[in-house]
Design a protein around this motif. Structure first.
Motif, PDB file in Angstrom:
ATOM      1  N   TYR A  18      -2.296  -7.977   5.280  1.00 35.16           N
ATOM      2  CA  TYR A  18      -1.872  -7.352   3.838  1.00 35.16           C
ATOM      3  C   TYR A  18      -0.830  -6.232   4.002  1.00 35.16           C
ATOM      4  CZ  TYR A  18      -1.716  -4.510  -0.263  1.00 35.16           C
ATOM      5  OH  TYR A  18      -1.130  -3.646  -1.531  1.00 35.16           O
ATOM      6  N   PHE A  19      -1.282  -5.638   5.277  1.00 36.58           N
ATOM      7  CA  PHE A  19      -0.410  -4.240   5.518  1.00 36.58           C
ATOM      8  C   PHE A  19       0.967  -4.905   6.093  1.00 36.58           C
ATOM      9  CE2 PHE A  19      -4.570  -2.384   6.612  1.00 36.58           C
ATOM     10  CZ  PHE A  19      -4.621  -1.671   5.414  1.00 36.58           C
ATOM     11  N   GLN A  20       1.064  -5.849   6.684  1.00 34.36           N
ATOM     12  CA  GLN A  20       2.044  -6.328   7.339  1.00 34.36           C
ATOM     13  C   GLN A  20       2.950  -6.977   6.028  1.00 34.36           C
ATOM     14  OE1 GLN A  20       2.787  -6.836  10.950  1.00 34.36           O
ATOM     15  NE2 GLN A  20       4.846  -6.630   9.960  1.00 34.36           N
ATOM     16  N   LEU A  28      -2.852   2.980   0.625  1.00 33.20           N
ATOM     17  CA  LEU A  28      -4.021   3.828   0.197  1.00 33.20           C
ATOM     18  C   LEU A  28      -4.767   3.177  -0.766  1.00 33.20           C
ATOM     19  CD1 LEU A  28      -2.789   7.579   0.807  1.00 33.20           C
ATOM     20  CD2 LEU A  28      -4.017   6.114   2.529  1.00 33.20           C
ATOM     21  N   THR A  29      -4.144   2.704  -1.905  1.00 40.08           N
ATOM     22  CA  THR A  29      -4.765   1.844  -3.012  1.00 40.08           C
ATOM     23  C   THR A  29      -5.491   0.968  -2.293  1.00 40.08           C
ATOM     24  OG1 THR A  29      -2.790   2.394  -4.298  1.00 40.08           O
ATOM     25  CG2 THR A  29      -4.212   0.551  -5.097  1.00 40.08           C
ATOM     26  N   TYR A  30      -4.871  -0.002  -1.332  1.00 39.16           N
ATOM     27  CA  TYR A  30      -5.859  -1.046  -0.843  1.00 39.16           C
ATOM     28  C   TYR A  30      -7.022  -0.771   0.032  1.00 39.16           C
ATOM     29  CZ  TYR A  30      -6.236  -5.493   1.868  1.00 39.16           C
ATOM     30  OH  TYR A  30      -6.699  -6.667   2.492  1.00 39.16           O
ATOM     31  N   LEU A  76     -11.503   1.356   3.899  1.00 42.63           N
ATOM     32  CA  LEU A  76     -10.939   1.357   5.086  1.00 42.63           C
ATOM     33  C   LEU A  76     -10.490   2.711   5.366  1.00 42.63           C
ATOM     34  CD1 LEU A  76      -8.496  -1.839   5.113  1.00 42.63           C
ATOM     35  CD2 LEU A  76     -10.697  -1.582   6.402  1.00 42.63           C
ATOM     36  N   ALA A  77     -10.816   3.180   6.463  1.00 45.63           N
ATOM     37  CA  ALA A  77     -10.664   4.717   6.881  1.00 45.63           C
ATOM     38  C   ALA A  77      -9.190   5.034   7.276  1.00 45.63           C
ATOM     39  CB  ALA A  77     -11.512   5.360   7.732  1.00 45.63           C
ATOM     40  N   ARG A  85      -6.362   8.179  -3.551  1.00 44.74           N
ATOM     41  CA  ARG A  85      -6.535   7.081  -4.532  1.00 44.74           C
ATOM     42  C   ARG A  85      -5.398   6.265  -4.605  1.00 44.74           C
ATOM     43  NH1 ARG A  85     -10.296   7.984  -8.906  1.00 44.74           N
ATOM     44  NH2 ARG A  85     -11.324  10.162  -8.863  1.00 44.74           N
ATOM     45  N   GLY A  86      -3.949   6.585  -3.800  1.00 45.90           N
ATOM     46  CA  GLY A  86      -2.938   5.805  -3.949  1.00 45.90           C
ATOM     47  C   GLY A  86      -2.062   6.357  -5.074  1.00 45.90           C
ATOM     48  N   ASP A  87      -2.186   7.151  -5.970  1.00 40.26           N
ATOM     49  CA  ASP A  87      -1.372   7.618  -6.787  1.00 40.26           C
ATOM     50  C   ASP A  87      -0.022   8.533  -6.205  1.00 40.26           C
ATOM     51  OD1 ASP A  87      -2.737   6.635  -8.858  1.00 40.26           O
ATOM     52  OD2 ASP A  87      -4.106   8.634  -9.067  1.00 40.26           O
TER      53      ASP A  87
END
Lengths: 516, 516
Positions: free
Chosen positions: B29-31, B85-87, B93-94, B201-203
């Motif tokens: 996913y990150f990739q 960060l949302t993911y 995941l830290a 939170r990814g905002d």
């Protein structure tokens, strides 16, 4: 607006049914809290319930919004504030903290029947430390008294403004007050070293410190600086001080156009640099509305261009430049190089087409007179008619656009008469902080002005990289325009912070954010 | 300590079972996120999983704590950070944000298997505005590059420090970095005008602004300044600039006792006032540990007093005084009046009992040499043996007490040999910021030093009005001592803020606050 002060309160927000009504049981509790001498201050508090005594606490300085607080609570220390807020949170009683009540956005008075929590009795003599170059003051200390206590020790308090004789330290901190020396000495976020604050839940947070550097965890004091008493009540503050300047020089320049003001500002940064302490701009119209007897020199700014209603852009600008430094000889030398460079660069534009000479204050008394000229503007304007005040900020190259835009709206679109409605701009140029004032001399155009100016002025801010509030804050007046300066995600986080800190929303409701 | 870097990580905190393990699904996913060119930066990100490539990201600059991140994520813009960060919040995941990795409190590296989110690829050329006197820089821009971009436009970036060649803007903001010019130009809370930040939170919060005054609601940027990447990841910042000083003068003084240092500082505030830009104090021992070839003058400070282990208080102090101003003539004049006043007031105490003369830098090159002397201290000390670094703050009249106290503990109570273990103090005097360094030249006294110094040093801070962290922050190193500088109510509110912002605690876990 054509509304009475009481109607205006209702217009901004209906009373929320979530809050309880104050009863005699509540008042008896408050009286018991305030009757105990505080363990730290050793002083008793006070409660006012007499209608006449309460009247001044119920209305703002501008007499625009009038609430109906049934009581004014005057604690003397954080412990009493804590007992009051803990109880109010439990009983769902709404509370509005109030200091000198000099705010301009209806942020410090009751809207409906909120209790007023006045900080006035928390006013012990400020403690000045020469060693740490800081002052510790309770929130009810008047700004000017604090300045004077510091000056006695040869130290400069970094905040000053027109309301210094009435506004109080707690309010200064809670509203992140700006003022004249902001560009030189920075904001309250820069200068507050520590606070004691009672949170909306009633917890006393001791964040007092005179340390300059202190990175031990989240710096929570910043939550309370500028949040206008909606998250907690500041009861004490420690503030950074500066060396009292041995030399204070003032010069007044006249400029024929805005581009020259901008150029003069850049030259001031280059030539005056570290000793530049203020760069205040006043347009011609704002100067001509000052009463002649207070002007220490021949009336110089003509306002025919505004009165004619024809050419809104060709204005004269007066610029007040101040230096604060440790050597009069050096500062005068710098000022003279600055004036010379300005003359070379700006030529005829510098002295209003040859009509004026730059004025350099020759004495402390004359310096006071020149400052009085600037500080008197808002007072004189307010006395002239029904006044609309907008405190907005822009990148400095766009400082004056809002004034020209407002003239176009009122004289152009609205066909108003420049002899009846005056539009002026003045302010703290280095901060991009313009005070746009509209004065209805006839006091009869309220409804037309309301419709023409709200939200047009704030929308202009949004589309020109500006802020709807430079230094006055949001209060109730700008609450519904906040989205023009802040994104939805940002406002949501503000609301999350508010709910976390004040679950029942009892502290200063209706202000800054709508009730959730 | 006698622990390896990997053991030390485990010693500070056990891995929390609340966090998921990184799987190949996560990496895929990150990739995919990093492979898409970002809509704003138009650049692809990068992911490192190769053990060798990851190694430097897994260990701090001091090689004290080593984690085991399985991957390093290198996004190029806020949008990619937001997706990551949302993911991570959803997948538990830290993540640990990392800039230049120059931190000294183990705040920027993984403790266990947290993912590293490196800001290095967010490093577009900074945009300097002469008009608004500000710079906008992405978080991965190296501090020195930012300084140089500003200098090109004749403007001064207000932060500098020893790690300027590696540390990055995002980390500078997130840790409220202090440094040498703090006393003159203020903290990051003073100088940051705006940030773009991705919350835990990814905002994406767009708090970017170059406005000087902006009181439109809660000033949320302060939540992220100094919170060490535990609440959000700063991706961009706008920072206030100052007029580049035309004149920069340096003087070096020698003083025989601490009272004279204090007196000299007060004279500097009086005589140098607005042009004083740094007042750095180094004790004799910290100077003698600098290699001779970098000292631009005859070795002057004797350290026999320390080596003897007898008289810990009679130290020589070197003081580096810098002025920044717009006129060399004025600044030299002020410096000369200052030196004269110091001579009159301090007499024999000023030049180390007649052994030394004050040194005034004669050229820019010599000024650099004098600064190198100060900035080289931490590097030289670290190369001398096993080093313990304490960055603490006190009211300035108590600046040196902690150094004397530590010597008493080690040489007195612990009977350690001053030829084997050195205790030195130096730092930013005007900020009350002392860097206490203990160097075990034999690298063999780890356990004894651990037991003797922790928590004795921090307890001394608590009982002497100090802070356990002046400018380095809390990180993991000082987390368990936070209660010595902050009340229980204050720490509780920090925890409330953390939970509100980061419900699963994924962002920079184990740092600043214990996991709840």
């Amino acid at each position: 607006m054509g509304l009475t002060a009481v109607e205006r309160a209702a217009h901004y927000a209906a009373r929320s049914p979530r809050f309880a009504k104050v009863t005699s049981k509540h008042l008896a509790y408050f009286q018991s809290v305030l009757d105990k001498p505080c363990s730290t201050s050793h002083r008793k508090g006070k409660m006012l319930t007499d209608a006449e005594a309460i009247r001044p606490f119920n209305v703002d300085w501008m007499h625009q919004v009038q609430g109906a607080a049934p009581a004014v609570l005057m604690p003397t220390c954080a412990t009493q504030v804590s007992e009051i807020l803990t109880y109010c949170q439990a009983e769902k009683l709404a509370v509005v903290p109030q200091g000198g009540n000099t705010g301009l956005v209806y942020g410090a008075g009751p809207v409906h029947d909120e209790l007023v929590l006045s900080t006035r009795l928390m006013n012990a003599m400020p403690v000045v430390s020469k060693s740490t170059m800081s002052v510790e003051a309770e929130s009810g200390v008047v700004l000017q008294q604090c300045q004077e206590a510091c000056a006695k020790e040869g130290l400069l308090f970094p905040l000053t403004m027109g309301s210094k004789g009435s506004s109080m330290i707690g309010g200064n901190v809670s509203t992140n007050a700006g003022g004249i020396y902001f560009a030189r000495y920075g904001s309250m976020h820069s200068n507050v070293l520590g606070i004691e604050v009672v949170t909306a839940r009633g917890d006393v947070l001791n964040l007092m410190s005179t340390l300059r550097k202190d990175n031990a965890g989240y710096d929570l004091k910043h939550l309370f600086i500028g949040s206008e008493g909606t998250l907690g009540v500041v009861t004490r503050a420690a503030i950074k001080l500066y060396t009292q300047p041995a030399s204070r020089q003032l010069a007044l320049f006249h400029l024929t156009d805005f581009a020259s003001v901008l150029e003069l500002y850049h030259l001031a940064n280059l030539y005056l640099a570290e000793c530049l302490s203020a760069f205040e701009v006043m347009d011609g119209e704002s100067m001509t509305t000052s009463p002649a007897e207070e002007v220490p020199y021949e009336r110089t700014c003509k306002n025919d261009v505004f009165r004619s209603g024809k050419d809104f852009s060709a204005a004269y600008f007066c610029v007040l430049v101040e230096t604060n430094g440790s050597s009069a000889e050096h500062d005068l030398d710098k000022l003279s190089c600055f004036a010379e460079a300005a003359q070379t660069k700006l030529g005829e534009k510098l002295n209003g087409g040859g009509q004026f000479e730059p004025i350099l204050s020759q004495s402390a008394a004359q310096a006071e007179q020149l400052w009085a000229l600037r500080e008197g503007i808002p007072v004189h304007l307010a006395s002239g008619g029904l006044i609309y005040k907008y405190d907005v900020a822009f990148p400095i190259d766009k400082f004056y656009g809002i004034v020209e835009h407002t003239r176009k709206i009122l004289y152009g679109q609205q066909k108003m008469d420049p002899d009846e409605v005056i539009v002026v701009g003045y302010g703290h140029f280095g901060d991009g902080n313009v005070h746009l004032n509209v004065v209805d001399l006839t006091r009869s155009h309220g409804e037309q002005l309301d419709a023409a100016l709200y939200p047009a002025v704030y929308e202009y801010c949004a589309t020109h990289g500006g802020s709807i509030s430079a230094e006055h804050g949001v209060g109730m007046q700008k609450r519904d325009y906040l989205h023009l300066s802040r994104s939805q995600e940002t406002i949501q986080l503000m609301k999350d912070v508010k709910v976390m800190m004040d679950p029942n929303g009892i502290l200063n409701p209706y202000k800054v954010l709508p009730l959730e």
